[in-house]
Design a protein around this motif. Structure first.
Motif, short mmCIF file in Angstrom:
data_model
loop_
_atom_site.label_atom_id
_atom_site.label_comp_id
_atom_site.label_asym_id
_atom_site.label_seq_id
_atom_site.Cartn_x
_atom_site.Cartn_y
_atom_site.Cartn_z
N TRP A 150 -10.86 -80.37 -37.46
CA TRP A 150 -10.10 -79.51 -36.54
C TRP A 150 -9.45 -80.33 -35.44
O TRP A 150 -9.79 -81.50 -35.25
N PHE A 151 -8.50 -79.74 -34.78
CA PHE A 151 -7.85 -80.44 -33.67
C PHE A 151 -8.91 -80.87 -32.66
O PHE A 151 -9.85 -80.12 -32.37
N GLY A 152 -8.80 -82.11 -32.21
CA GLY A 152 -9.79 -82.61 -31.24
C GLY A 152 -10.97 -83.27 -31.91
O GLY A 152 -11.83 -83.83 -31.24
N GLU A 153 -11.03 -83.22 -33.25
CA GLU A 153 -12.12 -83.89 -33.97
C GLU A 153 -11.59 -85.15 -34.63
O GLU A 153 -10.38 -85.32 -34.81
N PHE A 154 -12.49 -86.03 -35.01
CA PHE A 154 -12.07 -87.32 -35.57
C PHE A 154 -11.75 -87.18 -37.05
O PHE A 154 -12.58 -86.68 -37.80
N SER A 188 3.96 -85.44 -37.03
CA SER A 188 3.74 -84.92 -35.66
C SER A 188 2.27 -84.93 -35.25
O SER A 188 1.94 -84.59 -34.14
N VAL A 189 1.38 -85.32 -36.19
CA VAL A 189 -0.06 -85.30 -35.85
C VAL A 189 -0.63 -86.70 -36.04
O VAL A 189 -0.53 -87.28 -37.13
N TYR A 190 -1.23 -87.20 -34.97
CA TYR A 190 -1.86 -88.54 -35.02
C TYR A 190 -3.34 -88.36 -35.36
O TYR A 190 -3.90 -87.28 -35.11
N PRO A 191 -4.00 -89.39 -35.92
CA PRO A 191 -3.50 -90.74 -36.18
C PRO A 191 -2.64 -90.91 -37.42
O PRO A 191 -1.99 -91.94 -37.59
N ALA A 192 -2.54 -89.91 -38.30
CA ALA A 192 -1.76 -90.09 -39.54
C ALA A 192 -0.32 -90.51 -39.22
O ALA A 192 0.25 -91.39 -39.88
N ALA A 193 0.25 -89.92 -38.19
CA ALA A 193 1.66 -90.20 -37.87
C ALA A 193 1.85 -91.64 -37.39
O ALA A 193 2.97 -92.15 -37.34
#
Ligand code: APR
Length: 236
Positions: free
Chosen positions: A151-155, A180-185
């Motif tokens: 989830w957002f905010g989780e590793f 638009s979403v890190y770390p993938a981006a």
């Protein structure tokens, strides 16, 4: 371009779009219908676990009714030829890569088809619905199971393995992701910083299109098979 020998491929929701699975940020995408804070955060789950289970149950059923498309199948063909010289990292929690024949898929955002116990931390294959009162198969407690997704905010998961694969790659490709979403981006920047050629295959320029050395635009089910055929032609 010389024939690549070690490829890291990152996929996002766009690769499953042609299978009828909604992306997140396109018009009428998932986040235009649901508030991510309510259904994709630990806080949202704590506040209303039944809503979160209903959200993921609907997505799990939607994916079960979908079929892999030619883009998933092309990456399975690429893996058949490249074996462990292809590292397939997906942000997707669906199992369409596996159902297309990919054997080694790194799900950095977890998997819809798994449930995790917040009490004993066991993880279980879970192709069916989850409910608040569903007991954990390992410890027997209820009100403790959650979807095994990040989830957002989780590793995100498997970050060390992904970094190691990028450091050994001679080609990085991103497919169907908005960047638009890190770390993938940030993976493309990691690859570029190591002098690794990069390419994005997407319906339209992503938010980090500037970071890619090459790009091709179109529907993944059309452009990914063509790109894989080129790579396999070069690799012969
Ligand atoms: N073919 C190729 N690309 C497509 C197609 C298609 N048929 N349809 C849409 N796309 C592209 C869009 O242009 C967009 O750039 O796929 C991308 C989808 O972007 P998002 O919806 O943001 O999905 P994604 O990048 O995977 O999101 C990353 O955000 O919400 C979190 O955890 C969630 O894993 C997800 C992460």
């Amino acid at each position: 371009m010389i024939a690549p020998t070690r490829i890291v491929a990152l996929t996002g929701a766009g690769i499953s779009a042609d299978s009828g699975v909604s992306t997140f940020r396109d018009r009428d995408g998932v986040w235009s219908k649901y508030d991510w804070r309510e259904v994709a955060t630990a806080e949202g789950f704590a506040a209303n676990p039944a809503l979160v289970h209903a959200f993921y149950n609907a997505r799990r059923a939607g994916v079960a009714a979908a079929r892999p498309n030619a883009a998933h199948e092309a990456l399975a063909r690429l893996e058949a030829q490249f074996s462990n010289r292809l590292t397939l990292v997906t942000q997707n929690v669906d199992d369409l890569h596996e159902r297309a024949g990919s054997r080694r898929v790194i799900h950095m955002h977890g998997e819809l088809q798994k449930a995790r116990c917040t009490a004993c931390l066991s993880v279980h294959p879970w192709p069916h619905d989850l409910a608040v009162e569903t007991p954990c198969p390992a410890c027997g407690r209820d009100r403790v199971l959650r979807p095994d997704v990040v989830w957002f905010g989780e590793f995100p998961m498997f970050m060390d393995e992904i970094a190691a694969a990028i450091s050994q790659a001679d080609l990085f490709v991103a497919i169907g992701t908005s960047g638009s979403v890190y770390p993938a981006a940030g993976f493309v920047a990691e690859a570029s910083a190591q002098g690794i050629p990069t390419i994005e295959l997407n319906l339209e320029p992503s938010e980090n299109a500037f970071a890619f050395a090459n790009a091709r635009y179109g529907r993944a089910s059309e452009i990914v098979p063509l790109w894989v055929d080129e790579i396999l032609g070069k690799a012969r």
